[in-house]
Design an enzyme around this catalytic site. Sequence first.
Site, mmCIF file in Angstrom:
data_model
loop_
_atom_site.group_PDB
_atom_site.id
_atom_site.type_symbol
_atom_site.label_atom_id
_atom_site.label_comp_id
_atom_site.label_asym_id
_atom_site.label_seq_id
_atom_site.Cartn_x
_atom_site.Cartn_y
_atom_site.Cartn_z
ATOM 1 C CE LYS A 14 -30.039 31.056 7.175
ATOM 2 N NZ LYS A 14 -28.699 31.610 7.033
ATOM 3 C CG ASP A 145 -28.533 33.945 3.272
ATOM 4 O OD1 ASP A 145 -27.831 33.296 2.476
ATOM 5 O OD2 ASP A 145 -28.383 33.933 4.505
HETATM 6 O O1 C5P Z 1 -25.423 39.135 1.889
HETATM 7 P P1 C5P Z 1 -25.255 39.721 3.263
HETATM 8 O O2 C5P Z 1 -25.614 41.171 3.309
HETATM 9 O O3 C5P Z 1 -25.893 38.937 4.333
HETATM 10 O O4 C5P Z 1 -23.693 39.627 3.558
HETATM 11 C C1 C5P Z 1 -23.062 40.385 4.578
HETATM 12 C C2 C5P Z 1 -21.551 40.296 4.423
HETATM 13 O O5 C5P Z 1 -21.119 38.944 4.688
HETATM 14 C C3 C5P Z 1 -21.010 40.605 3.053
HETATM 15 O O6 C5P Z 1 -20.784 41.974 2.899
HETATM 16 C C4 C5P Z 1 -19.708 39.820 3.027
HETATM 17 O O7 C5P Z 1 -18.711 40.514 3.740
HETATM 18 C C5 C5P Z 1 -20.050 38.586 3.842
HETATM 19 N N1 C5P Z 1 -20.461 37.443 3.003
HETATM 20 C C6 C5P Z 1 -19.492 36.713 2.339
HETATM 21 N N2 C5P Z 1 -19.866 35.647 1.568
HETATM 22 C C7 C5P Z 1 -21.179 35.302 1.455
HETATM 23 C C8 C5P Z 1 -22.171 36.024 2.127
HETATM 24 C C9 C5P Z 1 -21.783 37.099 2.903
HETATM 25 O O8 C5P Z 1 -18.300 37.001 2.438
HETATM 26 N N3 C5P Z 1 -21.497 34.258 0.698
#
Ligand code: C5P
Length: 294
Positions: A14, A145
């Site tokens: 992606k 995601d």
């Molecule tokens: O969803 P994912 O596990 O990839 O996200 C990892 C971290 O990135 C989350 O715990 C958060 O701290 C941050 N994040 C965020 N806003 C998003 C996606 C991720 O703050 N839209």
Amino acid sequence: MAEEAALHITAPAKVNLFLHVTGRRADGYHALESLFVFTRKGDELVLTPADDLGFSLAGPFAPRLRALGGDGEGNLVVRAARALADAAGRAPSVHIELIKTLPVEAGIGGGSADAAAVLLGLNDLWGLGWSKDKLAEIALTLGADVPACLYQEPLYVTGIGETVRRVTLPWTGALLLVNPGSGSATPAVFKAYKAAGTAFDAPLGLPEDAWQSPDSLKADSHNSLEAAALSLNPAIAEVLAVLCEEKAARLVRMSGSGATCFALFDSLKDAEAAADRLKAAHPAWWVMADEIAL
Ligand code: C5P
């Protein structure tokens, strides 16, 4: 026989052609506005019917993923298989082999793309016949995601990543992806972004205007996490500088929370020629040229 029934699937990378941060929610997650596109090549997965849920890891980035704790039960693909089996009321009877060819902690989907591919593959293998929209509900429980990675076509993405709308790009192009070999941890990048006190981006009023051409993408959008990621991993600056030297590149930018950066070209031939130059000059970097899946 199990061998004959094995299903081979690809989890494409992606790429965020732009990534704006428009706010922060009460739970700490950031509201985003982004254009996602997907490559054709990616990690490979082999799903083989088995008595129990099993997992094995192979490929050039398997050792790095293992070092980050991504082997066994902790891997998102295992959680994806369990979540789908629970929702379908059946046993998670499959062995999943993940052949990791994309770098990890790289801003190009990685674990999210793998988990989405497993949901799609098991939907077939188990004959569930569920729509992508139905699979997306399970996908969201695995990560912000993951729903987007089910669609593997250009998407306008808002919310924390879970609100997706298919879009038509009125141009074709190819991507050169380059990773310096050092990771970029998403939580740390968002933390650095927050600490920097950067003003949020105003939402694009007419977002489709931004992707009318590579030139409009360059003029009207950016990746708001670039400065934060660069502060944690200076190698990203070197990758961006080298890509900017490519004369045929229409747009050079970081994807997601890094560390992978991309250059957008008009043709795969141009992207492949640039890939050859970069591989020769920077043998330690991971380099991949591919078309955008439309
Ligand atoms: O969803 P994912 O596990 O990839 O996200 C990892 C971290 O990135 C989350 O715990 C958060 O701290 C941050 N994040 C965020 N806003 C998003 C996606 C991720 O703050 N839209």
